[in-house]
Scaffold this motif. Structure first.
Motif, PDB file in Angstrom:
ATOM      1  N   ILE A   1       0.856  -1.188   0.000  1.00 33.89           N
ATOM      2  CA  ILE A   1       0.000   0.000   0.000  1.00 33.89           C
ATOM      3  C   ILE A   1       0.893   1.239   0.000  1.00 33.89           C
ATOM      4  CG2 ILE A   1      -1.873   1.225   1.161  1.00 33.89           C
ATOM      5  CD1 ILE A   1      -2.643  -1.580   0.221  1.00 33.89           C
ATOM      6  N   TRP A   2       0.748   2.063  -1.034  1.00 37.02           N
ATOM      7  CA  TRP A   2       1.502   3.312  -1.096  1.00 37.02           C
ATOM      8  C   TRP A   2       0.921   4.263  -0.053  1.00 37.02           C
ATOM      9  CZ3 TRP A   2       5.737   5.662  -2.119  1.00 37.02           C
ATOM     10  CH2 TRP A   2       5.777   7.031  -2.329  1.00 37.02           C
ATOM     11  N   ALA A   3       1.683   4.527   0.992  1.00 33.87           N
ATOM     12  CA  ALA A   3       1.219   5.349   2.115  1.00 33.87           C
ATOM     13  C   ALA A   3       2.393   6.169   2.628  1.00 33.87           C
ATOM     14  CB  ALA A   3       0.637   4.461   3.223  1.00 33.87           C
ATOM     15  N   PRO A   4       2.762   7.251   1.935  1.00 36.24           N
ATOM     16  CA  PRO A   4       3.988   7.988   2.277  1.00 36.24           C
ATOM     17  C   PRO A   4       3.902   8.783   3.574  1.00 36.24           C
ATOM     18  CG  PRO A   4       2.804   9.109   0.524  1.00 36.24           C
ATOM     19  CD  PRO A   4       2.102   7.801   0.746  1.00 36.24           C
ATOM     20  N   TYR A   5       2.683   9.091   4.041  1.00 30.49           N
ATOM     21  CA  TYR A   5       2.529   9.866   5.270  1.00 30.49           C
ATOM     22  C   TYR A   5       1.911   9.001   6.363  1.00 30.49           C
ATOM     23  CZ  TYR A   5       3.337  13.884   2.225  1.00 30.49           C
ATOM     24  OH  TYR A   5       3.879  14.772   1.322  1.00 30.49           O
ATOM     25  N   THR A   6       2.209   9.351   7.600  1.00 33.34           N
ATOM     26  CA  THR A   6       1.678   8.588   8.731  1.00 33.34           C
ATOM     27  C   THR A   6       0.158   8.635   8.766  1.00 33.34           C
ATOM     28  OG1 THR A   6       3.681   9.224   9.937  1.00 33.34           O
ATOM     29  CG2 THR A   6       1.915   8.225  11.208  1.00 33.34           C
ATOM     30  N   THR A   7      -0.426   9.743   8.333  1.00 31.98           N
ATOM     31  CA  THR A   7      -1.891   9.821   8.289  1.00 31.98           C
ATOM     32  C   THR A   7      -2.473   8.788   7.330  1.00 31.98           C
ATOM     33  OG1 THR A   7      -1.651  11.613   6.655  1.00 31.98           O
ATOM     34  CG2 THR A   7      -2.014  12.258   8.946  1.00 31.98           C
ATOM     35  N   ASN A   8      -1.741   8.487   6.245  1.00 40.08           N
ATOM     36  CA  ASN A   8      -2.186   7.424   5.334  1.00 40.08           C
ATOM     37  C   ASN A   8      -2.204   6.071   6.043  1.00 40.08           C
ATOM     38  OD1 ASN A   8      -0.100   9.030   2.905  1.00 40.08           O
ATOM     39  ND2 ASN A   8      -2.313   9.291   3.105  1.00 40.08           N
ATOM     40  N   LEU A   9      -1.203   5.838   6.883  1.00 41.21           N
ATOM     41  CA  LEU A   9      -1.144   4.580   7.627  1.00 41.21           C
ATOM     42  C   LEU A   9      -2.289   4.489   8.638  1.00 41.21           C
ATOM     43  CD1 LEU A   9       2.713   4.425   8.277  1.00 41.21           C
ATOM     44  CD2 LEU A   9       1.407   3.225   6.509  1.00 41.21           C
ATOM     45  N   THR A  10      -2.608   5.605   9.275  1.00 42.07           N
ATOM     46  CA  THR A  10      -3.719   5.622  10.219  1.00 42.07           C
ATOM     47  C   THR A  10      -5.031   5.292   9.505  1.00 42.07           C
ATOM     48  OG1 THR A  10      -2.605   7.268  11.592  1.00 42.07           O
ATOM     49  CG2 THR A  10      -4.982   7.033  11.892  1.00 42.07           C
ATOM     50  N   ASP A  11      -5.228   5.880   8.334  1.00 46.03           N
ATOM     51  CA  ASP A  11      -6.435   5.581   7.561  1.00 46.03           C
ATOM     52  C   ASP A  11      -6.500   4.099   7.205  1.00 46.03           C
ATOM     53  OD1 ASP A  11      -7.132   8.251   7.655  1.00 46.03           O
ATOM     54  OD2 ASP A  11      -6.342   8.721   5.655  1.00 46.03           O
ATOM     55  N   LEU A  12      -5.351   3.517   6.879  1.00 41.20           N
ATOM     56  CA  LEU A  12      -5.301   2.097   6.549  1.00 41.20           C
ATOM     57  C   LEU A  12      -5.730   1.248   7.739  1.00 41.20           C
ATOM     58  CD1 LEU A  12      -4.364  -0.171   4.550  1.00 41.20           C
ATOM     59  CD2 LEU A  12      -2.111   0.008   5.636  1.00 41.20           C
TER      60      LEU A  12
ATOM     61  N   GLY B   1       5.792   1.924   7.689  1.00 38.28           N
ATOM     62  CA  GLY B   1       6.863   2.887   7.929  1.00 38.28           C
ATOM     63  C   GLY B   1       6.600   4.179   7.182  1.00 38.28           C
ATOM     64  N   SER B   2       6.990   5.285   7.773  1.00 34.86           N
ATOM     65  CA  SER B   2       6.856   6.585   7.112  1.00 34.86           C
ATOM     66  C   SER B   2       7.815   7.563   7.774  1.00 34.86           C
ATOM     67  CB  SER B   2       5.422   7.106   7.209  1.00 34.86           C
ATOM     68  OG  SER B   2       5.130   7.513   8.535  1.00 34.86           O
ATOM     69  N   GLY B   3       7.980   8.725   7.135  1.00 38.26           N
ATOM     70  CA  GLY B   3       8.818   9.763   7.718  1.00 38.26           C
ATOM     71  C   GLY B   3       9.582  10.560   6.690  1.00 38.26           C
ATOM     72  N   LEU B   4      10.072   9.896   5.647  1.00 36.89           N
ATOM     73  CA  LEU B   4      10.897  10.584   4.666  1.00 36.89           C
ATOM     74  C   LEU B   4      10.114  11.677   3.935  1.00 36.89           C
ATOM     75  CD1 LEU B   4      12.907   7.601   3.128  1.00 36.89           C
ATOM     76  CD2 LEU B   4      13.743   9.344   4.711  1.00 36.89           C
ATOM     77  N   TRP B   5       8.905  11.372   3.508  1.00 40.50           N
ATOM     78  CA  TRP B   5       8.110  12.353   2.785  1.00 40.50           C
ATOM     79  C   TRP B   5       7.728  13.521   3.694  1.00 40.50           C
ATOM     80  CZ3 TRP B   5       5.058  12.360  -2.057  1.00 40.50           C
ATOM     81  CH2 TRP B   5       5.651  11.554  -3.039  1.00 40.50           C
ATOM     82  N   HIS B   6       7.397  13.199   4.935  1.00 43.71           N
ATOM     83  CA  HIS B   6       7.028  14.259   5.871  1.00 43.71           C
ATOM     84  C   HIS B   6       8.231  15.162   6.132  1.00 43.71           C
ATOM     85  CE1 HIS B   6       5.658  16.289   9.503  1.00 43.71           C
ATOM     86  NE2 HIS B   6       4.429  15.878   9.222  1.00 43.71           N
ATOM     87  N   MET B   7       9.397  14.569   6.284  1.00 43.13           N
ATOM     88  CA  MET B   7      10.600  15.356   6.532  1.00 43.13           C
ATOM     89  C   MET B   7      10.899  16.277   5.356  1.00 43.13           C
ATOM     90  SD  MET B   7      14.458  14.008   7.454  1.00 43.13           S
ATOM     91  CE  MET B   7      13.837  12.789   8.602  1.00 43.13           C
ATOM     92  N   LEU B   8      10.686  15.793   4.133  1.00 41.48           N
ATOM     93  CA  LEU B   8      10.981  16.582   2.947  1.00 41.48           C
ATOM     94  C   LEU B   8       9.939  17.668   2.698  1.00 41.48           C
ATOM     95  CD1 LEU B   8      12.596  17.121   0.348  1.00 41.48           C
ATOM     96  CD2 LEU B   8      11.271  15.297  -0.754  1.00 41.48           C
ATOM     97  N   HIS B   9       8.664  17.334   2.844  1.00 42.79           N
ATOM     98  CA  HIS B   9       7.608  18.250   2.420  1.00 42.79           C
ATOM     99  C   HIS B   9       7.037  19.108   3.554  1.00 42.79           C
ATOM    100  CE1 HIS B   9       7.560  16.621  -1.642  1.00 42.79           C
ATOM    101  NE2 HIS B   9       7.536  15.397  -1.132  1.00 42.79           N
ATOM    102  N   PHE B  10       7.171  18.650   4.811  1.00 45.14           N
ATOM    103  CA  PHE B  10       6.662  19.430   5.944  1.00 45.14           C
ATOM    104  C   PHE B  10       7.781  19.931   6.857  1.00 45.14           C
ATOM    105  CE2 PHE B  10       2.966  17.098   4.541  1.00 45.14           C
ATOM    106  CZ  PHE B  10       1.930  18.010   4.688  1.00 45.14           C
TER     107      PHE B  10
END
Length: 364
Positions: free
Chosen positions: A189-200, A217-226
Motif C-alpha cells: 500500500i503506497w502510504a507515504p505519510y503517517t496519516t495514510n497509515l492511520t487511515d489504513l 513505515g513513514s517519515g521521509l516524505w514528511h521530513m521533505l515536504h513538511f
C-alpha cells in the motif's frame, strides 16, 4: 491452602525420611554415599507428589513460563546484532566508484548471546512454510517497497520476481500478489505519510478484516515536504492509538484481558520500518539536502521514541531498524544517500522473519 490429604502425605514423608537420615548419619561409614541415595529418593518422591500439590505445580509452571518469555524478549532485543563484509567486486571500477563496485554480505555476530538464540537466514522453503496461508500487508513509502521486494524475492523464482519488479515499482501505486502455491497474499500500500497509515488501520477495523503480518513505515516524505518534527510526532501518536484499538491486549499495561473497544481477534504481527541513515552530501536534490539534515533526522527519531509506537517504548510495533543496518553497511551501500542496496533490506526481512519464528514459538 493444602488439603488434609496433602498434609498427610507430606507428614508421612517426613516421618519416614527424617529417621532414615538420622540413622544413616550415625550408622553409615560413607555418609556422602548414603545421603546421595537419600537425596535421590527424596527427589523421586517429590516428583511423583508434585501433581498433588497445586501450589507447587503452579509455581513450577509459572517459573517455566517466565524463563521462556525472558528468553524470547532477550532474543528479540538482539536481532539487529549483525556485522557487514563490504568488499570490492570482481569488476571494480576505480573511476566510477559507487555502490555497484562492492559486494555486500552480512551475518549475525558470533557472540554467545546471539549464538544461543539460533538466528538463521531462511530460504525459500522455510519462508514458504512460515507464511503459508498468510495475508501480509506492507505499507509506506519507497523504503517499504524495497522491504516488500526482498520478502517476495525469498518466495518467488527468478522469472516471477522480474515481473514483480515491473509492477511493484510503478510510481506512487499500490500492488497486490497472491502466491498460489502457498496461499499467501501480499499487499503493498503506497502510504507515504503517517496519516495514510492511520487511515489504513482504521479501514482494517471498520471492515473487521485484519492481515496476519502488518509492516509499516513513514517519515521521509514528511521530513521533505513538511519538515516539522512535532507534527510528525502528533501523527505517530494518532497512529499508535489506532493500532492499539485493533489489539485484544494492551501492549503498554500488560493486561491479560481485552482492552475496552477492542475486537476479539488474534493480533497481527506488527513491524515498523525505520528511517534509514541519510547521507546528506549524496542526496540528489537541493531541497533534500536543505531539509533532510542530520539535525532533523535526530528530531524525527526523538518523536518516534516519544510516541510510544515502538515495542521498546511500550508500544505495539517491533522496529526494523533500517538506520542501524544502513549505517553499518555504510556509504558504499547506497547511490543516493537515502535508498540502500538490496542486502540492507534483505537483512531487515530476515530479522522480521526470525522475530515471527520467535513470537509464534516455531523452529525450523
Amino acid at each position: 491452602m493444602l488439603g488434609a490429604i496433602q498434609l498427610g502425605v507430606l507428614a508421612a514423608c517426613v516421618v519416614v525420611l527424617v529417621p532414615m537420615g538420622m540413622a544413616g548419619y550415625h550408622l553409615s561409614r560413607n555418609k556422602m554415599l548414603f545421603f546421595s541415595g537419600a537425596l535421590f529418593i527424596t527427589l523421586a518422591v517429590g516428583v511423583h507428589l508434585t501433581p498433588y500439590f497445586p501450589s507447587v505445580s503452579d509455581f513450577v509452571s509459572t517459573v517455566s513460563s517466565v524463563v521462556v518469555i525472558d528468553n524470547r524478549r532477550s532474543c528479540i532485543s538482539i536481532l539487529h546484532d549483525v556485522v557487514w563484509d563490504v568488499t570490492h567486486s570482481p569488476n571494480f571500477d576505480p573511476v566510477n566508484n559507487n555502490s555497484v563496485n562492492y559486494d555486500k554480505a552480512w551475518g549475525w555476530t558470533s557472540s554467545s548471546r546471539v549464538s544461543a538464540c539460533g538466528f538463521q537466514k531462511l530460504g525459500r522453503s522455510d519462508v514458504s512454510d512460515l507464511l503459508n496461508g498468510s495475508w501480509v500487508v506492507v505499507a509506506g513509502d519507497s523504503q517499504a517497497r524495497f522491504v516488500a521486494l526482498s520478502l517476495l524475492n525469498l518466495i518467488l523464482d527468478s522469472d516471477g520476481i522480474e515481473s514483480v519488479k515491473r509492477d511493484l515499482f510503478k510510481r506512487h501505486s499500490d500492488y497486490q500478489i497472491v502466491v498460489g502455491e502457498i496461499g499467501m497474499r501480499l499487499d503493498f500500500i503506497w502510504a507515504p505519510y503517517t496519516t495514510n497509515l492511520t487511515d489504513l488501520v482504521v479501514g482494517f477495523k471498520r471492515n473487521r478484516n485484519y492481515p496476519d503480518v502488518l509492516v509499516m513505515g513513514s517519515g521521509l516524505w514528511h521530513m521533505l515536504h513538511f519538515t516539522n518534527a512535532s507534527d510528525y510526532g502528533a501523527s505517530l501518536r494518532e497512529l499508535r492509538d489506532s493500532v492499539v484499538s485493533l489489539l485484544p491486549f494492551s501492549p503498554e499495561l500488560g493486561m491479560d484481558g481485552p482492552v475496552e473497544g477492542s475486537v476479539p481477534v488474534r493480533s497481527p504481527h506488527l513491524f515498523w520500518i525505520g528511517i534509514p541513515t541519510l547521507i546528506n552530501s549524496m542526496l540528489n536534490t537541493e531541497a533534500k539536502r536543505e531539509r533532510m539534515t542530520d539535525t532533523m533526522r535526530v528530531l524525527y527519531d526523538r518523536e518516534l521514541r516519544k510516541s510510544k509506537l515502538l515495542r521498546q517504548s511500550g508500544g505495539p510495533l517491533l522496529m526494523l531498524d533500517i538506520e542501524s543496518l544502513s549505517w553499518n553497511c555504510g556509504v558504499r551501500c547506497t547511490v543516493d544517500g537515502m535508498h540502500y542496496d538490496v542486502p540492507v533490506y534483505d537483512a531487515a526481512v530476515q530479522i522480521m522473519l526470525n522475530a515471527l519464528l520467535i513470537e509464534s514459538h516455531q523452529k525450523l
